[in-house]
Design an enzyme around this catalytic site. Structure first.
Site, PDB file in Angstrom:
ATOM      1  N   ASP A  42     -25.682  99.726  21.684  1.00 58.33           N
ATOM      2  CA  ASP A  42     -24.058 100.430  21.746  1.00 58.33           C
ATOM      3  C   ASP A  42     -24.049 101.382  20.924  1.00 58.33           C
ATOM      4  O   ASP A  42     -24.378 101.822  20.003  1.00 58.33           O
ATOM      5  CB  ASP A  42     -23.531  99.162  21.295  1.00 58.33           C
ATOM      6  N   HIS A  59     -25.980 109.021  26.395  1.00 58.26           N
ATOM      7  CA  HIS A  59     -27.053 108.010  26.979  1.00 58.26           C
ATOM      8  C   HIS A  59     -28.259 108.680  27.232  1.00 58.26           C
ATOM      9  O   HIS A  59     -29.431 108.273  26.997  1.00 58.26           O
ATOM     10  CB  HIS A  59     -26.482 107.718  28.634  1.00 58.26           C
ATOM     11  N   LEU A 153     -47.093  94.711  24.850  1.00 57.22           N
ATOM     12  CA  LEU A 153     -45.653  94.400  24.707  1.00 57.22           C
ATOM     13  C   LEU A 153     -44.979  94.349  26.345  1.00 57.22           C
ATOM     14  O   LEU A 153     -45.478  95.114  27.194  1.00 57.22           O
ATOM     15  CB  LEU A 153     -44.862  95.752  24.316  1.00 57.22           C
TER      16      LEU A 153
HETATM   17  C1  FPP Z   1     -23.865 101.489  25.524  1.00 59.74           C
HETATM   18  O1  FPP Z   1     -23.263 102.538  24.888  1.00 59.74           O
HETATM   19  C2  FPP Z   1     -24.881 101.858  26.267  1.00 59.74           C
HETATM   20  C3  FPP Z   1     -25.239 101.796  27.689  1.00 59.74           C
HETATM   21  C4  FPP Z   1     -24.345 100.965  28.272  1.00 59.74           C
HETATM   22  C5  FPP Z   1     -26.296 102.342  28.536  1.00 59.74           C
HETATM   23  C6  FPP Z   1     -27.625 102.310  27.456  1.00 59.74           C
HETATM   24  C7  FPP Z   1     -28.543 102.757  28.601  1.00 59.74           C
HETATM   25  C8  FPP Z   1     -29.654 103.638  27.896  1.00 59.74           C
HETATM   26  C9  FPP Z   1     -29.625 104.053  26.417  1.00 59.74           C
HETATM   27  C10 FPP Z   1     -30.781 104.102  28.781  1.00 59.74           C
HETATM   28  C11 FPP Z   1     -31.696 103.283  28.753  1.00 59.74           C
HETATM   29  C12 FPP Z   1     -32.970 103.716  29.510  1.00 59.74           C
HETATM   30  C13 FPP Z   1     -34.015 103.047  30.292  1.00 59.74           C
HETATM   31  C14 FPP Z   1     -34.808 103.661  30.869  1.00 59.74           C
HETATM   32  C15 FPP Z   1     -33.843 101.496  30.308  1.00 59.74           C
HETATM   33  P1  FPP Z   1     -21.632 102.850  25.106  1.00 59.74           P
HETATM   34  O2  FPP Z   1     -21.714 103.603  26.396  1.00 59.74           O
HETATM   35  O3  FPP Z   1     -20.971 101.381  25.290  1.00 59.74           O
HETATM   36  O4  FPP Z   1     -21.081 103.362  24.055  1.00 59.74           O
HETATM   37  P2  FPP Z   1     -19.724 103.272  23.176  1.00 59.74           P
HETATM   38  O5  FPP Z   1     -19.501 101.920  23.012  1.00 59.74           O
HETATM   39  O6  FPP Z   1     -19.676 104.220  22.168  1.00 59.74           O
HETATM   40  O7  FPP Z   1     -18.702 103.790  24.409  1.00 59.74           O
END
Ligand code: FPP
Length: 282
Positions: A42, A59, A153
């Site tokens: 998050d 992201h 893993l």
């Molecule tokens: C949460 O932060 C993050 C997500 C919903 C997306 C996470 C995805 C990635 C990190 C990419 C993963 C990649 C692979 C290949 C699996 P948020 O957007 O909710 O942050 P905020 O709470 O600050 O708005």
């Protein structure tokens, strides 16, 4: 994990003074590290906002942190790493953010699959792939197929995943299997068809029990998480692994996900080793 990771190799990978300090405190003996680590990644959006950038920038930075977490888990001989990549509630985000994340998955998987194979990582998906855009779904399916024979893993990617929906799906499967005479729901005469002893693995004809139910979740065959990490200071499960996390140790950190490093993971493991896991006993 059946044997301790090589100490010299660990010191090479965890080379910063902070990482070395944490490594000193950590026991890497078999059974001392959490076999299954789950992460709610998050804070990507807030990380980007702090830098005056669009959310997708966060992201993309989050992907770098995913790579770090995978690398550290591989080095430490962790068996399972489950990452909450896209929840069934994330579709409500702005359309360009959703399509940006879906395209990011395709791009990242194409780029990373070779490295995942070199690291002996097997990729598995949990969640409802049917509603995921075809290109993204295929990219994940190809990645799973390409890494299926790996033995290190297991990286479990939660994609269009929601814990409640997954539990409901397992209930539906139980009802279906009961109607087919393959599972006794313990409802007396009406549900007695095919009754037998508890199944353990929950397959074949048997009586409903926790194992039989778990075998019908999308996490079937994956042991429950031992340590569940959430970044960004939020302290809730947000519909992640609701059944499976019953006895997980919870670890919350204020770090935003893109700032989560291999040192952050070591810190979480040190904290985990200070917990006393009693599973309701004394
Ligand atoms: C949460 O932060 C993050 C997500 C919903 C997306 C996470 C995805 C990635 C990190 C990419 C993963 C990649 C692979 C290949 C699996 P948020 O957007 O909710 O942050 P905020 O709470 O600050 O708005």
């Amino acid at each position: 994990m059946t044997s301790s990771p090589d100490k010299k190799q660990l010191e090479e990978y965890f080379s910063t003074p902070r990482a070395r300090e944490l490594l000193e405190q950590l026991s890497v003996a078999p059974g001392d590290l959490p076999p299954h680590v789950a992460i709610i990644m998050d804070g990507n959006g807030r990380w980007a906002k702090r830098q005056g950038k669009p959310r997708l920038f966060g992201h993309k930075a989050g992907v770098v942190a995913v790579r770090e977490a995978i690398g550290a888990c591989v080095e430490l001989g962790i068996d399972y790493l489950t990452i909450y990549s896209f929840s069934s509630e994330n579709w409500s985000r702005p359309r360009d953010e959703v399509s940006g994340i879906m395209s990011l998955f395709v791009e990242v998987l194409a780029k990373e699959v070779r490295e995942l194979n070199e690291q002996n990582v097997r990729v598995r998906i949990i969640g409802d792939l049917d509603a995921v855009p075809a290109k993204t779904r295929r990219a994940f399916e190809d990645c799973c197929a390409s890494t299926a024979a790996n033995t290190g893993l297991t990286l479990v990617v939660a994609l269009n995943y929601g814990g409640r929906a997954d539990i409901l799906q397992a209930v539906a499967r139980c009802v279906r299997d009961s109607a087919a005479g393959e599972l006794d729901l313990g409802l007396g005469a009406a549900g007695a068809a095919g009754a037998g002893a508890g199944t353990g693995a929950g397959t074949g004809t048997g009586t409903i029990d926790q194992d039989a139910f778990a075998a019908r979740l999308s996490t079937a065959g994956i042991p429950d998480p031992d340590l569940l990490i959430r970044t960004s200071g939020e302290q809730r499960l947000s519909n992640f692994l609701l059944w499976e996390a019953a006895y997980a140790e919870l670890y919350f950190t204020d770090e935003l996900w893109p700032d989560f490093t291999r040192e952050s993971l070591l810190q979480a493991f040190c904290d985990y080793q200070g917990r006393s896991r009693r599973y309701g006993g004394v």
